[in-house]
Structures are given as C-alpha cells and as structure tokens.
Design a protein around this motif. Structure first.
Motif, PDB file in Angstrom:
ATOM      1  N   ALA A  20      54.134  54.156 -35.066  1.00 30.28           N
ATOM      2  CA  ALA A  20      55.146  54.777 -33.838  1.00 30.28           C
ATOM      3  C   ALA A  20      54.418  55.338 -32.645  1.00 30.28           C
ATOM      4  CB  ALA A  20      56.448  55.088 -34.316  1.00 30.28           C
ATOM      5  N   ALA A  21      53.597  56.522 -33.141  1.00 28.47           N
ATOM      6  CA  ALA A  21      53.028  57.195 -32.234  1.00 28.47           C
ATOM      7  C   ALA A  21      52.114  56.468 -31.404  1.00 28.47           C
ATOM      8  CB  ALA A  21      52.321  58.410 -33.032  1.00 28.47           C
ATOM      9  N   ASN A  22      51.175  55.768 -32.132  1.00 32.64           N
ATOM     10  CA  ASN A  22      50.274  55.026 -31.624  1.00 32.64           C
ATOM     11  C   ASN A  22      50.666  53.901 -30.698  1.00 32.64           C
ATOM     12  OD1 ASN A  22      48.058  56.148 -32.841  1.00 32.64           O
ATOM     13  ND2 ASN A  22      48.040  54.904 -34.470  1.00 32.64           N
ATOM     14  N   VAL A  23      51.646  53.026 -31.008  1.00 30.99           N
ATOM     15  CA  VAL A  23      52.568  52.122 -30.313  1.00 30.99           C
ATOM     16  C   VAL A  23      53.128  52.607 -28.949  1.00 30.99           C
ATOM     17  CG1 VAL A  23      54.366  50.453 -30.141  1.00 30.99           C
ATOM     18  CG2 VAL A  23      52.642  50.696 -32.238  1.00 30.99           C
ATOM     19  N   ALA A  24      53.425  54.038 -28.970  1.00 32.24           N
ATOM     20  CA  ALA A  24      54.130  54.420 -27.725  1.00 32.24           C
ATOM     21  C   ALA A  24      53.265  54.467 -26.752  1.00 32.24           C
ATOM     22  CB  ALA A  24      54.849  55.845 -28.217  1.00 32.24           C
ATOM     23  N   GLY A  25      51.906  54.914 -27.228  1.00 33.70           N
ATOM     24  CA  GLY A  25      51.005  55.044 -26.128  1.00 33.70           C
ATOM     25  C   GLY A  25      50.103  53.771 -25.603  1.00 33.70           C
ATOM     26  N   ALA A  26      50.444  52.801 -26.409  1.00 28.92           N
ATOM     27  CA  ALA A  26      49.759  51.572 -26.300  1.00 28.92           C
ATOM     28  C   ALA A  26      50.052  51.038 -24.798  1.00 28.92           C
ATOM     29  CB  ALA A  26      49.694  50.783 -27.379  1.00 28.92           C
ATOM     30  N   THR A  27      49.124  49.999 -24.354  1.00 27.95           N
ATOM     31  CA  THR A  27      49.747  49.119 -23.167  1.00 27.95           C
ATOM     32  C   THR A  27      50.279  47.903 -23.605  1.00 27.95           C
ATOM     33  OG1 THR A  27      47.495  48.243 -23.027  1.00 27.95           O
ATOM     34  CG2 THR A  27      48.041  49.959 -21.853  1.00 27.95           C
ATOM     35  N   ASP A  28      50.950  47.217 -22.845  1.00 28.46           N
ATOM     36  CA  ASP A  28      51.532  45.659 -23.161  1.00 28.46           C
ATOM     37  C   ASP A  28      50.355  44.880 -23.918  1.00 28.46           C
ATOM     38  OD1 ASP A  28      53.990  46.645 -22.886  1.00 28.46           O
ATOM     39  OD2 ASP A  28      54.168  45.706 -20.848  1.00 28.46           O
ATOM     40  N   ASP A  29      49.104  45.026 -23.011  1.00 21.80           N
ATOM     41  CA  ASP A  29      48.022  44.115 -23.276  1.00 21.80           C
ATOM     42  C   ASP A  29      47.340  44.337 -24.624  1.00 21.80           C
ATOM     43  OD1 ASP A  29      48.282  42.787 -20.990  1.00 21.80           O
ATOM     44  OD2 ASP A  29      46.715  44.130 -19.826  1.00 21.80           O
ATOM     45  N   ALA A  30      47.371  45.922 -24.971  1.00 20.82           N
ATOM     46  CA  ALA A  30      46.939  46.203 -26.169  1.00 20.82           C
ATOM     47  C   ALA A  30      47.698  45.571 -27.529  1.00 20.82           C
ATOM     48  CB  ALA A  30      46.487  47.576 -26.339  1.00 20.82           C
ATOM     49  N   LEU A  31      49.118  45.865 -27.335  1.00 20.54           N
ATOM     50  CA  LEU A  31      49.896  45.253 -28.156  1.00 20.54           C
ATOM     51  C   LEU A  31      50.110  43.892 -28.554  1.00 20.54           C
ATOM     52  CD1 LEU A  31      53.384  47.543 -27.124  1.00 20.54           C
ATOM     53  CD2 LEU A  31      51.825  48.085 -29.240  1.00 20.54           C
ATOM     54  N   LEU A  32      49.971  43.089 -27.388  1.00 23.04           N
ATOM     55  CA  LEU A  32      49.711  41.513 -27.475  1.00 23.04           C
ATOM     56  C   LEU A  32      48.585  41.228 -28.322  1.00 23.04           C
ATOM     57  CD1 LEU A  32      51.082  39.055 -26.917  1.00 23.04           C
ATOM     58  CD2 LEU A  32      49.554  38.955 -24.707  1.00 23.04           C
ATOM     59  N   ALA A  33      47.392  41.920 -28.109  1.00 25.58           N
ATOM     60  CA  ALA A  33      46.110  41.621 -28.597  1.00 25.58           C
ATOM     61  C   ALA A  33      46.299  42.073 -30.114  1.00 25.58           C
ATOM     62  CB  ALA A  33      45.110  42.421 -28.110  1.00 25.58           C
ATOM     63  N   ALA A  34      47.147  43.087 -30.418  1.00 24.89           N
ATOM     64  CA  ALA A  34      47.264  43.322 -31.859  1.00 24.89           C
ATOM     65  C   ALA A  34      48.010  42.279 -32.595  1.00 24.89           C
ATOM     66  CB  ALA A  34      48.032  44.893 -31.866  1.00 24.89           C
ATOM     67  N   LEU A  35      49.081  41.954 -31.981  1.00 22.88           N
ATOM     68  CA  LEU A  35      50.106  40.921 -32.620  1.00 22.88           C
ATOM     69  C   LEU A  35      49.198  39.473 -32.757  1.00 22.88           C
ATOM     70  CD1 LEU A  35      53.255  41.648 -30.562  1.00 22.88           C
ATOM     71  CD2 LEU A  35      52.895  42.009 -33.201  1.00 22.88           C
ATOM     72  N   GLN A  36      48.457  39.419 -31.828  1.00 18.33           N
ATOM     73  CA  GLN A  36      47.563  38.178 -32.006  1.00 18.33           C
ATOM     74  C   GLN A  36      46.698  38.163 -33.273  1.00 18.33           C
ATOM     75  OE1 GLN A  36      46.095  37.773 -27.932  1.00 18.33           O
ATOM     76  NE2 GLN A  36      48.171  36.213 -27.389  1.00 18.33           N
ATOM     77  N   GLN A  37      46.297  39.338 -33.416  1.00 20.95           N
ATOM     78  CA  GLN A  37      45.537  39.416 -34.664  1.00 20.95           C
ATOM     79  C   GLN A  37      46.231  39.193 -35.996  1.00 20.95           C
ATOM     80  OE1 GLN A  37      43.014  42.967 -34.352  1.00 20.95           O
ATOM     81  NE2 GLN A  37      42.150  42.512 -32.427  1.00 20.95           N
ATOM     82  N   LEU A  38      47.289  39.245 -36.085  1.00 14.04           N
ATOM     83  CA  LEU A  38      48.012  38.959 -37.458  1.00 14.04           C
ATOM     84  C   LEU A  38      48.258  37.570 -37.621  1.00 14.04           C
ATOM     85  CD1 LEU A  38      51.114  41.414 -36.605  1.00 14.04           C
ATOM     86  CD2 LEU A  38      49.190  41.894 -38.057  1.00 14.04           C
ATOM     87  N   SER A  39      48.365  37.438 -38.871  1.00 13.19           N
ATOM     88  CA  SER A  39      48.428  35.847 -39.389  1.00 13.19           C
ATOM     89  C   SER A  39      49.898  35.311 -39.023  1.00 13.19           C
ATOM     90  CB  SER A  39      48.425  35.900 -40.813  1.00 13.19           C
ATOM     91  OG  SER A  39      49.784  36.324 -41.502  1.00 13.19           O
ATOM     92  N   PRO A  40      49.996  33.991 -38.752  1.00 12.02           N
ATOM     93  CA  PRO A  40      51.206  33.529 -38.525  1.00 12.02           C
ATOM     94  C   PRO A  40      52.426  33.790 -39.145  1.00 12.02           C
ATOM     95  CG  PRO A  40      49.511  31.868 -38.225  1.00 12.02           C
ATOM     96  CD  PRO A  40      48.970  32.841 -38.758  1.00 12.02           C
ATOM     97  N   GLU A  41      52.188  33.978 -40.500  1.00  8.47           N
ATOM     98  CA  GLU A  41      53.109  34.262 -41.168  1.00  8.47           C
ATOM     99  C   GLU A  41      53.804  35.599 -41.193  1.00  8.47           C
ATOM    100  OE1 GLU A  41      50.256  33.158 -42.692  1.00  8.47           O
ATOM    101  OE2 GLU A  41      50.789  30.976 -42.686  1.00  8.47           O
ATOM    102  N   ARG A  42      52.709  36.634 -40.852  1.00 10.69           N
ATOM    103  CA  ARG A  42      53.284  38.028 -40.697  1.00 10.69           C
ATOM    104  C   ARG A  42      53.770  38.217 -39.273  1.00 10.69           C
ATOM    105  NH1 ARG A  42      55.032  42.422 -42.624  1.00 10.69           N
ATOM    106  NH2 ARG A  42      54.098  44.277 -41.957  1.00 10.69           N
ATOM    107  N   ARG A  43      53.263  37.638 -38.268  1.00 11.96           N
ATOM    108  CA  ARG A  43      54.166  37.529 -37.358  1.00 11.96           C
ATOM    109  C   ARG A  43      55.609  37.255 -37.147  1.00 11.96           C
ATOM    110  NH1 ARG A  43      49.092  35.833 -34.113  1.00 11.96           N
ATOM    111  NH2 ARG A  43      50.053  33.759 -34.690  1.00 11.96           N
ATOM    112  N   LYS A  44      55.713  36.122 -37.860  1.00 15.82           N
ATOM    113  CA  LYS A  44      57.210  35.566 -38.114  1.00 15.82           C
ATOM    114  C   LYS A  44      58.061  36.763 -38.795  1.00 15.82           C
ATOM    115  CE  LYS A  44      56.978  30.553 -38.460  1.00 15.82           C
ATOM    116  NZ  LYS A  44      57.300  29.260 -38.934  1.00 15.82           N
TER     117      LYS A  44
END
Length: 120
Positions: free
Chosen positions: A85-109
């Motif tokens: 939560a502390a790391n996410v709070a300071g992250a940009t939207d682009d960084a969050l999107l990039a992190a989500l894209q690194q997850l497997s499709p199952e984990r994203r779901k």
C-alpha cells in the motif's frame, strides 16, 4: 504441568525447536506492536492492548489466537499489505499499469473486478 495450568499443552521433543522458534517470533512481534500501541495510546494498560490485538486477529482469521505460527502468518501478511500500500500510494498510473501487465492473466482476473462490458 498441564494439570497445574503452568503450560497450555505438552510438547514433544522433536517439535520443540519449531515450537520455540515461532513462540519467540510471536512474542517479539507482539512486544513491538504493544510498544507502538503504548506510544499512540499511553492511557491504555497492557491487558487492554493485548485484548485489542486479539480482537484484530480474531476478526481477520479463523485460526486460534494461541496458535503462534498462524499469528505470525497473519501479521506477516499485514506487514506485506502495508508495504504494498505504501509503494502503490506513491506510484504513477503508468507504473501501476506496467506492474499489472506483468501479472499472469489468471492473477489479473483474481485481482481486478470484471468491467461492466465484460459482463454482457
């Protein structure tokens, strides 16, 4: 000693090292939490603080508060969640999107609710 109420249960020698490892970890973690609580609520006594810790644990877990190993797993998960939560709070939207894209499709779901267009 169990009959006298000095110990909660008998301990087999082959499990003693594991038992005392988790007991020590739990007691140290509990002590740090109680110290932090004392700083924020100096008027609260130690028994009230312990009761609050037990209530927090029991609200979020089905396992017994006396289970040192379960308690340490729960507290570790809470620490990890706070770090994320502390790391996410300071992250940009682009960084969050990039992190989500690194997850497997199952984990994203699992993590992301389905959008209204996917339900139709």
């Amino acid at each position: 000693m169990v009959a006298k109420g000095v110990v909660r249960k008998e301990l087999q020698w082959k499990h003693a090292r594991t038992f005392f490892y988790f007991r020590l970890k739990r007691r140290l973690a509990e002590e740090y939490l109680l110290r932090d609580m004392a700083k924020t609520s100096p008027d609260m006594d130690r028994e009230e603080q312990k009761a609050i810790l037990q209530a927090w644990f029991e609200q979020s877990n089905s396992e017994a508060y006396d289970d040192d190993r379960a308690l340490m797993r729960a507290w570790k998960a809470q620490v990890e969640a706070a770090n994320v939560a502390a790391n996410v709070a300071g992250a940009t939207d682009d960084a969050l999107l990039a992190a989500l894209q690194q997850l497997s499709p199952e984990r994203r779901k699992q993590l992301l609710p389905s959008s209204p267009s996917e339900k139709n």
